[in-house]
Design an enzyme around this catalytic site. Sequence first.
Site: not given
Length: 326
Positions: A144, A271, A300
């Site tokens: 991320s 996601d 995610h």
Amino acid sequence: MPLLEQSDYRPPFWLPDGHAQSIFPALFRKVTGVVYERERITTPDDDFLDLDWRFTQQPVSGQTPLVILSHGLEGNSSSQYIRGMVKHLNANGFDCLAWNFRGCSGEMNRLPRFYHSGATDDLDTVVRYALTKGYQDVYLMGFSLGGNLTLKYLGELGQNAYPELRKALVFSVPLHLSSGSAYLERWQAWVYTDRFNRSLKDKIRQKAALLPELVDASHVDKVRTIRDFDNFYTSQLHGYKDAEEYYEANSSLYFLDQIRLPTRIVNAQNDPFLSRDCYPYARIKTLKQVWFQAPPQGGHCGFYQAGYQGILWSEDLALRYLLKAY
């Protein structure tokens, strides 16, 4: 490079969409048996970073390959996706260094600045310090926000990357920060935004108590979105005019064509954090060292797989990728 269009990831039938595939492992997966050795290092600006090491053997040998892992927004070395990856890689012969961004290790850092999506100076400090241990084969991995940081860092290094750096692998990356921030303003993303903002606002209050003359917490109650936080705090504490200037300066999408290290980006198509601009299929096809894989599912930082036996699909993929000759 060609897009990697095939994927063998299969979620359990009871995790039907991106939200479920993101939330379930984050809340309910437990990774045991990972005990770190913590080391604190001083940064060039006289702050500190806490590094959590896990070695495959003692005494430590620089001949063992090392993976440096960068966590996501408001994560740390104890996040399940970090601990799970560390455990799996350790079991297969890799030393691991999971570093904690400023303010994420359990103790507030000393300076007004925090961490952010483009703070590559701290990642470089960590890499350079790891190289003093004698490692000859070093791999970078990010998740991320930490993935965006890793890609931007490699783009900035370009052909001047340290010779010990071999490959990089990143998951669930908000390649375009502005549209990603806007995407999190949808009502479907409220649960994520609320969780992040509660944690971030608490840190601002802590920072203001520590440095009352330098950090103003009076805007905290005005923060409703990630963009609000970045307008009032991230941008102001790190020398940007506003959130948009910060986003444009630090989106890794703009650094991909400068990467000279074999690098793979894995962004699930479902996601719930990622905007359409985080899937740059056309741009990737023009690059020489960057591969892009977009499994239809995965969520995610999720990738909890059918028949789960303690290992995420992303962890299995990472090991296979790191062991390949190219």
